[in-house]
Design a protein around this motif. Structure first.
Motif, short mmCIF file in Angstrom:
data_model
loop_
_atom_site.label_atom_id
_atom_site.label_comp_id
_atom_site.label_asym_id
_atom_site.label_seq_id
_atom_site.Cartn_x
_atom_site.Cartn_y
_atom_site.Cartn_z
N PRO A 98 0.82 -1.21 0.00
CA PRO A 98 0.00 0.00 0.00
C PRO A 98 0.86 1.27 0.00
O PRO A 98 1.88 1.31 0.68
CB PRO A 98 -0.81 -0.10 1.30
N GLY A 99 0.43 2.25 -0.77
CA GLY A 99 1.09 3.55 -0.74
C GLY A 99 2.35 3.64 -1.59
O GLY A 99 2.89 4.72 -1.75
N VAL A 100 2.82 2.52 -2.10
CA VAL A 100 4.01 2.54 -2.95
C VAL A 100 3.56 2.27 -4.38
O VAL A 100 2.99 1.22 -4.66
CB VAL A 100 5.04 1.47 -2.52
N THR A 101 3.78 3.23 -5.27
CA THR A 101 3.26 3.04 -6.62
C THR A 101 4.13 2.07 -7.42
O THR A 101 5.31 1.89 -7.13
CB THR A 101 3.22 4.37 -7.40
N THR A 104 7.20 3.74 -8.62
CA THR A 104 8.26 3.86 -7.62
C THR A 104 9.03 2.56 -7.48
O THR A 104 10.26 2.53 -7.50
CB THR A 104 7.67 4.27 -6.26
N LEU A 105 8.29 1.47 -7.31
CA LEU A 105 8.94 0.17 -7.16
C LEU A 105 9.81 -0.14 -8.37
O LEU A 105 10.97 -0.56 -8.23
CB LEU A 105 7.88 -0.92 -6.97
N VAL A 149 1.38 -0.78 -5.59
CA VAL A 149 1.77 -2.11 -6.05
C VAL A 149 0.77 -3.18 -5.62
O VAL A 149 0.61 -3.46 -4.42
CB VAL A 149 3.17 -2.49 -5.50
#
Lengths: 261, 502
Positions: A98-101, A104-105, A149
């Motif tokens: 959660p919260g990590v697009t 970004t990953l 993600v």
């Protein structure tokens, strides 16, 4: 098939256990650059454990045997070091963060690998260009790139997302752990298309699957049958059809009849 | 200090606690043990009072600051009341009794007795301190367009951009200066949101507050820059009693940043600040805090006691007050930035990230008091517990009979790292108007080994993986912070947290 070269992956007599239970019992496997190997077998035969051994999952303990990757011992490397060396796993159950697009990953992952290879990190613009192109290949909406993600993704979206990551990270050895499960036929074709787009002379795949269906689209060079922690039968792609027709029961009988090592 | 890591006797039903073991991860253990990176002590001559608290102390402070009689009386009234009060014990924090007579209540850097007129006059050692913190005052002020009112111990030593703000009629100065230059404003609003008798720590602050910041934004003015104050506790064994008052007149807007780090030392330092915000009709105040006071060492020795009263009054119609806090420091945090939604259609917001590692304890949350019609409030609280940290969310939503169509949305999420920490949630809801709408969501999750492995498998080291997961967890709060503060907050989180799944 360049057998005179160093194999990309050599699994030699691997024994492994999880939760105190012995699962792999002397597994051997050789994968050369450019080859696609399918690993089939009934539930509980150790297919996912093999993937975990190769990627260094903390819940699996290797109790014997050795694995060479690019000719070097693999098992001493941390999971992230293996990943940076081009070992990729498309998870059977992709994890939600959660919260990590996705962006970004993917950027963090790709840049970690680039730094490892002594390359410069990509800036945001170049990175986005690459990712969008790969997403198009999988017919993925660009909106998915900005979503967290796997968070709230459907089963099919998660699997597709794994393949997107593979396309972006461009691994040397990709392990696909039951990527076909939970996919309808259209999604399966798209995923296979993504995998096939990545096939190259120096890149290998280990495709773990329960069903022959996926192998109609990702055509393997070899098919191995895993049963009771060992590869009990290997053959060309036609072996998959045989399994499909006869089921796994005849393998079990064959194994039962074979002398134990 | 000794902190308790064992369970409290009474455990409410809403409490989440991790007692099950997670597989050891030595790397992560290492990360959690990282030392406080910004521990250093600046040696500046102090002009301080000996320890002790009496009416004489209060008179000394007031005299030292050449305060008017009314303010001395105001302080004394607070002091006399404080003498009758008991330290609150309802918070889920444990610490040895504080001896208020052993604290020194006044310290001022000597070199600033006459007050510096520019940065050139500021003690070079102080500037060096800011350098170490990565906030070179001049540069930061000039480059970032931030006017910095730096509070070093108890006396403001530098104020920049005053001229530019002055042209707009904005007042941004030390509290002492405001008392001298704008007594009518101070007198009108001081204590109007947090009265002298509000609570034990606020009363103490009222009696002995040293200095702080004052902001006034005139009617219709949008403050063109973010106003920023850096607090820093420096003198050994000296209580820090800051006082902040921000008044946003009708139709005005202001964004205020509060941030701090502190030098390392062994004695516990008491900090009891009071912040009052007043928003009149159509005014908006955004108050952002990144707090990184010394949390004590790995064994729970040292660290700041942070007992703060922060409250905003949305007095005017359509006014809005928004609190955003990132709390990573202090040994003990006791803090509930609140909003009194008095004006019709006023809005209150509270966005919080509170992190406790090692032996840190935090009991923090908010109060949203709905009085006016169509008042709305939002509460987003993210608690992160690692090591032996104990993290409590305590929040009150109160809707009075007059609050027709009031709405509240609360979300309280806890993230646990490791097997020895705790997360607790105490929501208090009181509704006296049937047209009210409340939503409350809460979750407790453990940072997953499967998440870390997944990110490892994508090439990220464990430290980066944990930071990514935690930043993702805090995203809803971080996006409320001004850009540069958000970056700072992420770094802080990475440093203070570092770790703990083990």
């Amino acid at each position: 098939m360049t057998n005179e070269k160093t194999p990309l992956l050599q699994v030699q007599g691997i024994h492994a256990s999880a939760g105190g239970k012995s699962i792999l019992k002397g597994l051997d496997l050789v994968v050369n650059p450019g080859e696609v190997h399918a690993i089939m077998g009934p539930n509980g035969s150790g297919k996912s454990t093999l993937a975990r051994v190769l990627t260094g999952h903390q819940d699996v303990e290797v109790t014997g045997g050795e694995v060479l990757y690019k000719g070097q011992p693999l098992l001493d490397l941390a999971p992230e070091e293996r990943a940076r060396e081009g070992l990729f796993l498309a998870f059977q159950y992709p994890v939600e963060i959660p919260g990590v697009t996705n962006n970004t990953l993917l950027r963090e992952g790709l840049n970690a690998m680039r730094v490892h290879r002594g390359e410069e990190e990509l800036d945001a613009i170049d990175f986005l260009k690459i990712v969008k192109r790969k997403a198009d290949l999988l017919e993925m909406d660009h909106m998915m790139l900005g979503r967290a993600v796997n968070h709230g993704f459907s089963g099919g979206e998660k699997k597709r997302n794994e393949i997107l990551q593979m396309l972006v990270l461009e691994p040397t050895l990709a392990i696909l752990d039951e990527t076909d499960s939970g996919l309808d036929i259209d999604a399966l074709k798209v995923v296979a298309q993504g995998v096939n787009a990545l096939r190259a002379s120096q890149r290998s795949f280990v495709v773990i699957t329960h069903y022959q269906r996926l192998l109609d689209y990702i055509v393997p060079d070899f098919v191995h049958v895993l049963a009771n922690g060992r590869i009990v039968k290997s053959g060309p792609k036609e072996l998959a059809h045989e399994l499909e027709a006869k089921g796994y029961a005849w393998i079990d009988e064959a194994v039962a009849g074979a002398p134990q090592s | 200090m000794s902190t308790r890591s064992d369970a409290p006797d009474l455990e409410p039903a809403s409490t989440a606690r991790v007692s099950d073991r997670v597989a050891r991860n030595p790397e992560i253990d290492d990360l959690t043990r990282k030392d406080y990176e910004w521990g250093f002590v600046t040696d500046i001559e102090q002009d301080s009072l000996p320890p002790g608290l009496s009416e004489d102390t209060v008179r000394f402070i007031s005299a030292k600051k050449q305060e008017p009689e009314w303010l001395l009386e105001w302080r004394l009234k607070a002091y006399r009341h404080w003498c009758t009060m008991k330290e609150p014990t309802w918070a889920l924090v444990h610490y040895p009794a504080i001896d208020y007579q052993s604290i020194s209540y006044y310290a001022a850097p000597k070199s600033n007795k006459d007050g510096p007129k520019s940065l050139d006059e500021v003690d070079p050692e102080l500037l060096a301190t800011y350098e170490k913190l990565g906030i070179p005052l001049a540069e930061r002020a000039a480059l970032a367009g931030v006017a910095v009112d730096a509070v070093f111990d108890s006396v403001s030593v530098a104020t920049t951009f005053k001229g530019k703000l002055g042209e707009l009629g904005i007042i941004f100065c030390s509290f002492s200066e405001a008392v001298r230059e704008h007594p009518e404003l101070v007198r009108k609003y001081l204590g109007s949101v947090v009265p002298q008798k509000d609570n034990f720590f606020a009363a103490l602050n009222c009696a002995v507050f040293s200095d702080g910041s004052f902001v006034y934004i005139p009617k219709g003015v949008r403050c063109p820059m973010e106003l920023s104050t850096y607090f820093r506790i420096n003198a050994a064994n000296t209580g820090q009693f800051e006082r902040t008052l921000i008044v946003a007149d009708e139709g005005s807007h202001v964004s205020y940043l509060e941030g701090c780090t502190a030098p390392m030392r062994d004695e516990n330092q008491l900090h009891a600040a009071v912040v009052e915000l007043v928003a009149l009709d159509d005014a908006q105040i955004k108050y952002s805090t990144v707090q990184n006071w010394y949390p004590g060492d790995k064994n729970g020795v040292g660290g700041i006691y942070n007992f703060v009263t922060k409250r905003g009054a949305c007095r005017g119609r359509r006014s809005k007050i928004s609190w955003t806090q990132v709390e990573t420091g202090s040994a003990i945090t006791w803090k509930y930035p609140s909003c009194i939604l008095q004006g019709d259609d006023s809005v209150g917001e509270f966005y919080s990230v509170a992190l406790t590692n090692h032996h840190q304890q935090a009991d923090t949350g908010t109060k949203m008091i709905h009085i006016g019609k169509n008042t709305r409030s939002t509460i987003i609280s993210k608690g992160i517990s690692a090591g032996r940290g104990q993290n409590t969310y305590r929040g009150q939503v109160k809707m009075l009979a007059s609050a027709h169509n009031a709405r509240n949305y609360s979300q309280c999420d806890s993230l646990l790292m490791g097997d020895a920490c705790g997360a607790h949630t105490f929501p208090y809801i009181e509704v006296r108007n049937p047209s009210a709408h409340l939503e409350h969501e809460a979750s407790t999750s453990k940072i997953g080994e499967d998440q870390i492995f997944y990110l490892n498998q994508r090439g990220l080291g464990t430290e980066d993986a944990v930071n990514l997961i935690v930043n993702g967890f805090c995203k809803e709060v971080f996006r409320e912070l001004p850009m540069e503060f958000a970056v700072e907050a992420q770094k802080l989180l990475a440093v203070s947290l570092e770790g703990a799944v083990g």
